[in-house]
Design a protein around this motif. Structure first.
Motif, PDB file in Angstrom:
ATOM      1  N   GLY A 223       0.818  -1.212   0.000  1.00 54.49           N
ATOM      2  CA  GLY A 223       0.000   0.000   0.000  1.00 54.49           C
ATOM      3  C   GLY A 223       0.845   1.251   0.000  1.00 54.49           C
ATOM      4  O   GLY A 223       0.501   2.249  -0.654  1.00 54.49           O
ATOM      5  N   LEU A 224       1.951   1.218   0.703  1.00 52.24           N
ATOM      6  CA  LEU A 224       2.844   2.381   0.725  1.00 52.24           C
ATOM      7  C   LEU A 224       3.445   2.640  -0.650  1.00 52.24           C
ATOM      8  O   LEU A 224       3.539   3.795  -1.097  1.00 52.24           O
ATOM      9  N   VAL A 225       3.836   1.581  -1.349  1.00 51.46           N
ATOM     10  CA  VAL A 225       4.381   1.746  -2.697  1.00 51.46           C
ATOM     11  C   VAL A 225       3.319   2.314  -3.633  1.00 51.46           C
ATOM     12  O   VAL A 225       3.594   3.207  -4.443  1.00 51.46           O
ATOM     13  N   THR A 226       2.096   1.812  -3.522  1.00 45.84           N
ATOM     14  CA  THR A 226       1.014   2.309  -4.371  1.00 45.84           C
ATOM     15  C   THR A 226       0.724   3.769  -4.080  1.00 45.84           C
ATOM     16  O   THR A 226       0.526   4.588  -4.996  1.00 45.84           O
ATOM     17  N   ALA A 227       0.703   4.128  -2.783  1.00 50.56           N
ATOM     18  CA  ALA A 227       0.445   5.527  -2.424  1.00 50.56           C
ATOM     19  C   ALA A 227       1.576   6.434  -2.895  1.00 50.56           C
ATOM     20  O   ALA A 227       1.331   7.579  -3.307  1.00 50.56           O
ATOM     21  N   ALA A 228       2.819   5.905  -2.859  1.00 50.60           N
ATOM     22  CA  ALA A 228       3.953   6.730  -3.302  1.00 50.60           C
ATOM     23  C   ALA A 228       3.861   7.042  -4.785  1.00 50.60           C
ATOM     24  O   ALA A 228       4.319   8.104  -5.240  1.00 50.60           O
ATOM     25  N   GLU A 229       3.278   6.123  -5.561  1.00 49.40           N
ATOM     26  CA  GLU A 229       3.127   6.377  -6.993  1.00 49.40           C
ATOM     27  C   GLU A 229       2.138   7.506  -7.272  1.00 49.40           C
ATOM     28  O   GLU A 229       2.167   8.112  -8.361  1.00 49.40           O
ATOM     29  N   LEU A 230       1.269   7.800  -6.318  1.00 47.18           N
ATOM     30  CA  LEU A 230       0.266   8.845  -6.514  1.00 47.18           C
ATOM     31  C   LEU A 230       0.758  10.229  -6.109  1.00 47.18           C
ATOM     32  O   LEU A 230       0.045  11.219  -6.296  1.00 47.18           O
ATOM     33  N   LEU A 231       1.968  10.308  -5.552  1.00 49.95           N
ATOM     34  CA  LEU A 231       2.509  11.602  -5.150  1.00 49.95           C
ATOM     35  C   LEU A 231       2.848  12.442  -6.381  1.00 49.95           C
ATOM     36  O   LEU A 231       3.199  11.906  -7.437  1.00 49.95           O
ATOM     37  N   PRO A 232       2.744  13.758  -6.260  1.00 53.98           N
ATOM     38  CA  PRO A 232       3.080  14.625  -7.399  1.00 53.98           C
ATOM     39  C   PRO A 232       4.555  14.526  -7.741  1.00 53.98           C
ATOM     40  O   PRO A 232       5.385  14.187  -6.886  1.00 53.98           O
ATOM     41  N   PRO A 233       4.919  14.743  -8.989  1.00 48.48           N
ATOM     42  CA  PRO A 233       6.336  14.646  -9.388  1.00 48.48           C
ATOM     43  C   PRO A 233       7.196  15.603  -8.574  1.00 48.48           C
ATOM     44  O   PRO A 233       6.752  16.660  -8.151  1.00 48.48           O
ATOM     45  N   GLY A 234       8.436  15.204  -8.370  1.00 48.52           N
ATOM     46  CA  GLY A 234       9.387  16.030  -7.641  1.00 48.52           C
ATOM     47  C   GLY A 234      10.421  15.171  -6.943  1.00 48.52           C
ATOM     48  O   GLY A 234      10.285  13.939  -6.821  1.00 48.52           O
ATOM     49  N   ARG A 235      11.481  15.831  -6.496  1.00 49.05           N
ATOM     50  CA  ARG A 235      12.563  15.110  -5.833  1.00 49.05           C
ATOM     51  C   ARG A 235      12.098  14.404  -4.557  1.00 49.05           C
ATOM     52  O   ARG A 235      12.446  13.235  -4.341  1.00 49.05           O
ATOM     53  N   PRO A 236      11.312  15.045  -3.683  1.00 50.02           N
ATOM     54  CA  PRO A 236      10.843  14.317  -2.487  1.00 50.02           C
ATOM     55  C   PRO A 236      10.030  13.084  -2.839  1.00 50.02           C
ATOM     56  O   PRO A 236      10.161  12.046  -2.194  1.00 50.02           O
ATOM     57  N   SER A 237       9.192  13.170  -3.861  1.00 47.32           N
ATOM     58  CA  SER A 237       8.389  12.009  -4.257  1.00 47.32           C
ATOM     59  C   SER A 237       9.277  10.881  -4.762  1.00 47.32           C
ATOM     60  O   SER A 237       9.037   9.692  -4.482  1.00 47.32           O
ATOM     61  N   GLU A 238      10.325  11.233  -5.519  1.00 46.32           N
ATOM     62  CA  GLU A 238      11.246  10.202  -6.004  1.00 46.32           C
ATOM     63  C   GLU A 238      11.937   9.488  -4.841  1.00 46.32           C
ATOM     64  O   GLU A 238      12.112   8.268  -4.868  1.00 46.32           O
ATOM     65  N   LEU A 239      12.339  10.259  -3.822  1.00 45.62           N
ATOM     66  CA  LEU A 239      12.992   9.644  -2.669  1.00 45.62           C
ATOM     67  C   LEU A 239      12.041   8.702  -1.927  1.00 45.62           C
ATOM     68  O   LEU A 239      12.429   7.608  -1.511  1.00 45.62           O
ATOM     69  N   VAL A 240      10.784   9.149  -1.775  1.00 45.13           N
ATOM     70  CA  VAL A 240       9.804   8.302  -1.091  1.00 45.13           C
ATOM     71  C   VAL A 240       9.561   7.025  -1.886  1.00 45.13           C
ATOM     72  O   VAL A 240       9.541   5.918  -1.332  1.00 45.13           O
ATOM     73  N   ARG A 241       9.376   7.151  -3.205  1.00 47.90           N
ATOM     74  CA  ARG A 241       9.145   5.959  -4.022  1.00 47.90           C
ATOM     75  C   ARG A 241      10.352   5.028  -4.011  1.00 47.90           C
ATOM     76  O   ARG A 241      10.212   3.807  -3.958  1.00 47.90           O
ATOM     77  N   ASP A 242      11.550   5.607  -4.043  1.00 44.08           N
ATOM     78  CA  ASP A 242      12.762   4.786  -4.044  1.00 44.08           C
ATOM     79  C   ASP A 242      12.899   3.996  -2.744  1.00 44.08           C
ATOM     80  O   ASP A 242      13.173   2.784  -2.748  1.00 44.08           O
ATOM     81  N   ARG A 243      12.699   4.660  -1.618  1.00 45.72           N
ATOM     82  CA  ARG A 243      12.817   3.970  -0.328  1.00 45.72           C
ATOM     83  C   ARG A 243      11.691   2.950  -0.123  1.00 45.72           C
ATOM     84  O   ARG A 243      11.899   1.884   0.458  1.00 45.72           O
ATOM     85  N   ALA A 244      10.489   3.293  -0.578  1.00 46.07           N
ATOM     86  CA  ALA A 244       9.381   2.339  -0.461  1.00 46.07           C
ATOM     87  C   ALA A 244       9.640   1.092  -1.301  1.00 46.07           C
ATOM     88  O   ALA A 244       9.376  -0.034  -0.867  1.00 46.07           O
TER      89      ALA A 244
END
Length: 441
Positions: A223-244
């Motif tokens: 669920g965390l990975v799926t939610a991370a994909e819904l974040l708006p583009p940007g460096r913080p979102s990339e970091l969250v998706r990468d760690r998830a």
């Protein structure tokens, strides 16, 4: 030297010492008895010679009066009016003396050598030596039989214990010994079996806990990975998706390690053309790697598990080594080599260990599960995975991982030699894996 020969040597030495002691005792007792008998005979002869002299006035049996060679102890006994015998030791056989006082201060004496009795002693010594040799040989033969039986039981126990250590299920040392003999080996077998059962229960409990934790974490992390994909583009979102995604990969690897620790894993074996399989998989996993085929081979393996091993070895080489990364197919042997600093000494000495990534400067670059998973998958395939470092003088050294795979049947190898391009039931490749795994270097 094995236990059998140590026991044989010990019994042979003890038998030889006992036989030697008995031979010395018997020899001395026989010699003393013979000398006593000879002295009694000599005393009887001197008395008879004295009576004959009284009748005929002639000495007999070689008797002499006041013999100048008469030993001093006999002279002293005669001075006291005593009849006596004496054993005089010489360089050859001993001399038996007998003397008795006569009137007019005369001493009648007789002497003779102990030659005939010495021959008897020599014969007795020969018999004692032969008996001692026979005792030593018989004791050694008996010890070989007894020691061999004990050694065989211990070797069976050692083989079974090694199989238990290798994780073979259902192996018990007491069953491997065969017939029940109430001795120390049976007690040892029961103790080892009890220890193996206790350790297996503990390992099963730890594996279940690890698998349960990883399984429970899988749903929220997904669920965390799926939610991370819904974040708006940007460096913080990339970091969250990468760690998830890294956390999701870690959980999947932990689950795979837990499954490999169990004894219920079975491989779906197929005939695989190893060169074509490796070429296709390397193109998808590590395009920069160089593939070299030295000798063709067909192997009996599980394509999915083999691809998992190859992917982990390539990820390890690309992440921690230096280019060029080489993949060499030499018959049923698959080698993956890089030109980096090589494997750490602790890995070469102890093998891959989970959550150990090598040197401290690599912290955060992996979880140490890649080579652990590769080793476990190789065990399921019936293959052997080994790690070594190349010679520094050989093109700069580097780390080398070698996988020995079981070869296929003779029929498939014959078909390949005849140039057949398709063989029923033969897989040349499999679908690419879902993603790279952490390495354990």
């Amino acid at each position: 030297m094995g236990l059998r020969w140590k026991l044989t040597a010990a019994i042979a030495v003890v038998s030889a010492l006992v036989a030697l002691a008995l031979a010395v005792v018997v020899h001395d007792a026989a010699r003393f008895s013979m000398l006593s008998s000879a002295r009694d005979v000599q005393d009887t002869r001197v008395q008879i010679a004295a009576r004959i002299y009284d009748s005929t006035h002639r000495p007999t049996f070689g008797a002499k009066f006041n013999d100048p060679k008469l030993p001093p102890p006999l002279k002293a006994a005669a001075a006291k009016g005593l009849r006596a015998t004496y054993v005089q030791q010489t360089s050859g056989a001993p001399v038996i003396w007998a003397s008795m006082p006569m009137p007019n201060n005369k001493v009648l004496s007789i002497n003779s050598r102990f030659t005939d009795r010495t021959a008897v002693l020599d014969d007795l010594d020969g018999v004692l030596i032969a008996g001692a040799v026979a005792v030593v040989l018989a004791g050694s033969a008996l010890s070989v039989l007894i020691g061999g039986q004990l050694s065989r039981r211990l070797r069976k126990a050692a083989v079974a214990a090694r199989e238990v250590a290798d994780g073979t299920p259902g192996i018990r040392v007491r069953d491997a010994l065969g017939s029940r003999v109430r001795d120390e080996t049976d007690e040892l077998a029961r103790a080892v079996d009890a220890m193996a059962d206790a350790l297996q229960k503990r390992l099963d409990a730890e594996r279940r806990v690890t698998a349960d934790i990883a399984h429970e974490l899988r749903t929220p992390v997904t669920g965390l990975v799926t939610a991370a994909e819904l974040l708006p583009p940007g460096r913080p979102s990339e970091l969250v998706r990468d760690r998830a995604q890294a956390l999701r990969t870690l959980i999947e690897d932990v689950l795979e390690v837990a499954r490999l620790d169990g004894a219920d894993q079975r491989a779906d074996l197929q005939e695989v053309a190893l060169p074509e399989f490796v070429k296709r998989r390397v193109r998808g996993l590590a395009p920069e790697a160089v593939v070299e085929v030295r000798r063709d081979a067909w192997v009996l393996t599980d394509p999915r598990r083999l691809e998992r091993i190859l992917g982990n070895l390539l990820a390890n080489a690309c992440r921690y080594g230096k280019p060029p990364v080489e993949v060499i197919v030499d018959g049923p042997v698959l080698r993956v080599r890089d030109h980096g600093p090589g494997f750490p000494e602790v890995l070469l000495r102890e093998g891959p260990s989970r959550f150990r990534t090598g040197s401290s400067d690599r912290a955060g670059q992996g979880h140490g599960l890649g080579l652990t998973i590769a080793t476990g998958q190789a065990r399921v395939l019936g293959a052997r995975l080994a790690f070594r470092n190349a010679d520094p003088e050989d093109a700069g050294g580097g780390a080398v991982a070698e996988l020995w795979l079981p070869e296929s049947t003779e029929a498939v190898r014959t078909a390949q030699a005849a140039g057949t391009t398709s063989v029923p039931g033969v897989a040349a490749a499999a679908e690419p894996p879902s993603g790279p795994a952490d390495d354990g270097r």
